[in-house]
Design a protein around this motif. Structure first.
Motif, PDB file in Angstrom:
ATOM      1  N   PHE A   1       0.813  -1.205   0.000  1.00 31.97           N
ATOM      2  CA  PHE A   1       0.000   0.000   0.000  1.00 31.97           C
ATOM      3  C   PHE A   1       0.848   1.257   0.000  1.00 31.97           C
ATOM      4  O   PHE A   1       0.338   2.355   0.197  1.00 31.97           O
ATOM      5  CB  PHE A   1      -0.948   0.026   1.205  1.00 31.97           C
ATOM      6  CG  PHE A   1      -0.296  -0.339   2.511  1.00 31.97           C
ATOM      7  CD1 PHE A   1      -0.407  -1.628   2.991  1.00 31.97           C
ATOM      8  CD2 PHE A   1       0.435   0.587   3.234  1.00 31.97           C
ATOM      9  CE1 PHE A   1       0.185  -1.979   4.196  1.00 31.97           C
ATOM     10  CE2 PHE A   1       1.026   0.251   4.430  1.00 31.97           C
ATOM     11  CZ  PHE A   1       0.903  -1.040   4.923  1.00 31.97           C
TER      12      PHE A   1
ATOM     13  N   LYS B   1       1.269   6.987   1.100  1.00 32.60           N
ATOM     14  CA  LYS B   1       0.297   6.055   1.661  1.00 32.60           C
ATOM     15  C   LYS B   1      -0.987   6.800   1.987  1.00 32.60           C
ATOM     16  O   LYS B   1      -1.011   7.671   2.855  1.00 32.60           O
ATOM     17  CB  LYS B   1       0.859   5.421   2.928  1.00 32.60           C
ATOM     18  CG  LYS B   1      -0.162   4.519   3.645  1.00 32.60           C
ATOM     19  CD  LYS B   1       0.389   4.009   4.941  1.00 32.60           C
ATOM     20  CE  LYS B   1      -0.649   3.190   5.686  1.00 32.60           C
ATOM     21  NZ  LYS B   1      -0.169   2.714   6.979  1.00 32.60           N
ATOM     22  N   LYS B   2      -2.041   6.449   1.239  1.00 33.93           N
ATOM     23  CA  LYS B   2      -3.388   6.959   1.521  1.00 33.93           C
ATOM     24  C   LYS B   2      -3.398   8.490   1.619  1.00 33.93           C
ATOM     25  O   LYS B   2      -3.923   9.077   2.563  1.00 33.93           O
ATOM     26  CB  LYS B   2      -3.921   6.343   2.815  1.00 33.93           C
ATOM     27  CG  LYS B   2      -4.096   4.829   2.720  1.00 33.93           C
ATOM     28  CD  LYS B   2      -4.625   4.253   3.994  1.00 33.93           C
ATOM     29  CE  LYS B   2      -4.787   2.740   3.924  1.00 33.93           C
ATOM     30  NZ  LYS B   2      -5.287   2.161   5.177  1.00 33.93           N
TER      31      LYS B   2
END
Length: 476
Positions: free
Chosen positions: A385, A468-469
């Motif tokens: 991710f 990440k995100k």
């Protein structure tokens, strides 16, 4: 008459010959002013004539107009853009088009060339290993091969196919016209008809330029091996030229170099070796296709080493003792055409114990564990991710215009144009009255440039940043 100051504009690459003068009883160096009839002037690559050397006038023009400026990031280090600019300066006139020059400056093409350099670095080592083993297995004192030797060869072949997969992955993105490469897709957007003749010429030009870039990066060695393998990768073996300089490999040697996925079919249904690598990817090798896009999370040491070698910037390769030809070497050790200047190397006082750029040491193949293939099948993979993002220096419209008008610029300066270096510009500013910015503006512009370079350096402290995100993470 040209005004060229002896200083920063002095030629670094001396192209000429030495003659003996009877009057002074000494040697005299005569630089080449016209190399049209010299045997070392051109080199033939896939039917196109590239410049092998340049005279002093062309060198000064290249350094002051076309070369990468010292204010760019890692300006004192040899990077891929330096080699690309040199090849663009030496390529034939028919290559000069706005479309092709812009194509060579795209990030996707940069990633493909970077993957090709890594692949050929290991491919040439494997060829050298095969030639040494060929001598050891021949003659009256031939050595006997064991099963462990064959197992090591299988591991070497699998490791070489991993870098070939990276090349195939990057090349397929260009062929499919993904993201910003849609402009260079071979079919027209409305009628969906392929421009066969135009696309074929475009492909031939890129293949010739890529061969020159790889050859110069690999210290200008093994030219015919590089040319043969480059044509095999992009064309398949049906379209290889029959040249006596190409080496002949046996069936066993070919299986070791080209991998287990290389198959020869009829020319009408034959795929290139790169596409064959993508058609048969083992389960444990699937994370290789995401290298450079997502951060690998797992305990497979082989994939981690390939990712590290691919993501580390060229200027930081010496920190992990990795060699990719001349990339990452100090620029003061090379002349204008990126040939190694051995007197500069001797004054640098490198030795076998202190050789960070692999100039004295011979790059070799590291022996893997005998059970590496079995261990990789048992490796664990975790969710990925973290997204890797890269930073590229953008090119300006002026840069594309200079490359498109390369021949006109060279003819202008060779016919009497003035090369204005820093000394000439200072002399003109002292003798003429012009509107100049104040000191505060000059200092502000200077700090803007320094801030931009330092910001890039901080974001490249290791080899990449991860996202990440929606949150940026920098590992300093």
């Amino acid at each position: 008459m040209k005004r060229i100051h002896v200083g920063t504009s002095a030629p670094k690459y001396q192209s000429g010959k030495w003659t003996w003068e009877e009057k002074t009883q000494s040697l005299r160096f005569q630089p080449y002013s016209d190399l049209e009839d010299a045997n070392e002037r051109f080199i033939d690559t896939n039917g196109f004539k590239f410049l092998r050397t340049i005279n002093q006038e062309e060198e000064l023009i290249f350094r002051q107009v076309f070369a990468r400026p010292i204010t760019s990031y890692d300006g004192d280090t040899v990077v891929l853009n330096d080699v690309r600019d040199l090849v663009l300066f030496m390529m034939p006139h028919e290559f000069l088009s706005t479309m092709f020059v812009e194509f060579m400056h795209r990030p996707a093409v940069h990633r493909l060339l970077h993957a090709l350099i890594i692949y050929f670095e290991h491919f040439l080592r494997m060829v050298e290993f095969l030639l040494i083993r060929r001598d050891e297995l021949a003659g009256n004192m031939a050595q006997v091969q064991s099963e462990q030797t064959n197992e090591l060869k299988r591991i070497f072949s699998c490791n070489l196919s991993h870098f070939r997969m990276l090349v195939a992955r990057n090349y397929s993105l260009i062929v499919m016209g993904e993201s910003d490469m849609q402009k260079f897709y071979h079919t027209k957007p409305v009628v969906n008809i392929s421009s066969t003749i135009k696309d074929r010429g475009f492909h031939e030009h890129f293949l010739a330029v890529a061969t020159q870039i790889i050859w110069i990066t690999m210290h200008r060695r093994a030219y015919f091996i590089i040319e043969m393998e480059m044509n095999r990768l992009f064309r398949s073996e049906h379209f290889l030229m029959n040249r006596t300089q190409y080496p002949n490999f046996s069936t066993v040697e070919r299986s070791l170099l080209y991998g287990r996925n290389s198959k020869i079919f009829n020319c009408r249904v034959q795929n290139s070796p790169m596409i064959q690598e993508l058609q048969h990817v083992a389960d444990e090798d699937m994370p290789i296709l995401w290298i450079g896009e997502r951060r690998y999370r797992g305990n497979d040491q082989r994939i981690a080493s390939v990712e590290m070698e691919y993501l580390i910037p060229e200027a930081q390769l010496h920190l992990v003792d990795i060699s990719h030809g001349i990339l990452g070497h100090p620029k003061n050790l090379y002349n204008t055409i990126l040939s190694l200047d051995w007197p500069s190397v001797r004054f640098a006082n490198y030795s076998e114990q202190h050789d960070p750029f692999n100039l004295l040491r011979q790059p070799s193949i590291k022996l893997p564990n005998i059970n590496e293939l079995q261990m990789r099948k048992m490796a664990k993979q975790y969710d990925q991710f973290y997204k890797v993002f890269r930073i590229y220096e953008t090119f300006s419209h002026q840069t594309l215009s200079n490359w498109k008008n390369r021949d006109n610029i060279i003819n202008y300066y060779c016919s009497g144009g003035i090369l204005k270096n820093i000394y000439v510009r200072c002399e003109e500013q002292l003798t003429t009255v012009e509107e100049r910015p104040d000191v505060a503006k000059i200092v502000t512009n200077y700090f803007d440039v320094i801030f931009r370079l330092r910001k890039k350096k901080e974001s490249n402290m290791t080899f990449a940043g991860y996202k990440k995100k929606g949150t940026d993470y920098f590992f300093n």
